[in-house]
Design an enzyme around this catalytic site. Structure first.
Site, PDB file in Angstrom:
ATOM      1  N   GLY A   1       0.804  -1.206   0.000  1.00  0.00           N
ATOM      2  CA  GLY A   1       0.000   0.000   0.000  1.00  0.00           C
ATOM      3  C   GLY A   1       0.840   1.260   0.000  1.00  0.00           C
ATOM      4  N   CYS A   2       1.098   1.790   1.182  1.00  0.00           N
ATOM      5  CA  CYS A   2       1.758   3.093   1.281  1.00  0.00           C
ATOM      6  C   CYS A   2       3.227   3.053   0.901  1.00  0.00           C
ATOM      7  CB  CYS A   2       1.579   3.651   2.690  1.00  0.00           C
ATOM      8  SG  CYS A   2      -0.166   3.917   3.114  1.00  0.00           S
ATOM      9  N   ILE A   3       3.897   1.907   1.086  1.00  0.00           N
ATOM     10  CA  ILE A   3       5.284   1.805   0.637  1.00  0.00           C
ATOM     11  C   ILE A   3       5.345   1.824  -0.877  1.00  0.00           C
ATOM     12  CG2 ILE A   3       7.324   0.317   0.556  1.00  0.00           C
ATOM     13  CD1 ILE A   3       6.967   1.739   3.231  1.00  0.00           C
TER      14      ILE A   3
END
Length: 219
Positions: A151-153
């Site tokens: 997701g955010c990575i």
């Protein structure tokens, strides 16, 4: 990752970009929602990543590498500032001030002087002034730790390279709720957007950069 995928990509994707001369460490969303057993977002892979990351943080601080943190917090009623993302993933509605799950994990929290960028979406760069701040400081390399890998990575890695930064993801210091998306996204990031390195490789690189700045041999 299936050896067939590695063979298929060989010679097409997977060029190495390496560290530049001026890295910054970006620690993404190490919040208790991902590490508290029983919480909907609980991810065993993030627990492991949190345990590994203090070594990376200590090295960055020791070598004078800027450390930046992000978290996710919604301020509008009904998490309206999360837009369609919160509708798609209503579990993210836990990220509100006052919820203990929205606090930073112990041992990897910011220390005095380290900026914290609060975001409402996946990428650390979307809707924030992170990229201009890094450019103004002459940063050429963004080293990523945090969660979640898929997701955010991943979103931050893609945006980092699009903003002109060499992008490094430290394998041991990122995590997800399931190994399959974790490994698949590391494979894809390493192939197309940046370099995925081990913690030991990252520590060696930071020491080497600091030694070069000091004009002394690397140790």
């Amino acid at each position: 990752m299936d050896p067939a995928a590695s063979e298929n990509y060989r010679g097409v994707w997977g060029n190495r970009i390496g560290f530049g001369r001026a890295p910054a460490l970006l620690v993404i969303d190490f919040m208790k929602a991902y590490t508290e057993a029983g919480a909907p977002l609980y991810a065993p892979g993030v627990v492991r990543a949190v345990a590994e990351t203090p070594r990376l943080l200590a090295a960055a601080r020791r070598h004078g590498v800027p450390v930046i943190h992000t978290n996710i917090l919604y301020h509008a009623p009904g998490c309206a500032d999360g837009g369609v993302w919160v509708r798609k993933s209503p579990v993210m509605a836990a990220m509100v001030a006052g919820n203990p799950l929205a606090e930073f994990c112990d041992g990897v929290e910011p220390v005095a002087g380290e900026p914290v960028f609060t975001k409402q979406y996946a990428s650390a760069f979307f809707g924030t002034s992170l990229a201009p701040m890094l450019h103004a400081q002459g940063i050429d390399t963004v080293v990523l730790a945090g969660c979640s890998t898929s997701g955010c990575i991943r979103a931050s890695a893609v945006d980092a390279v699009q903003h002109g930064f060499r992008t490094i993801v430290v394998r041991d210091c990122v995590g997800d709720r399931h190994e399959a998306p974790h490994e698949a996204n590391l494979f894809d990031i390493d192939a197309k957007y940046g370099d995925v390195v081990t913690l030991d490789e990252a520590l060696e690189a930071l020491a080497r950069i600091q030694a070069a700045r000091a004009g002394s041999p690397s140790v």
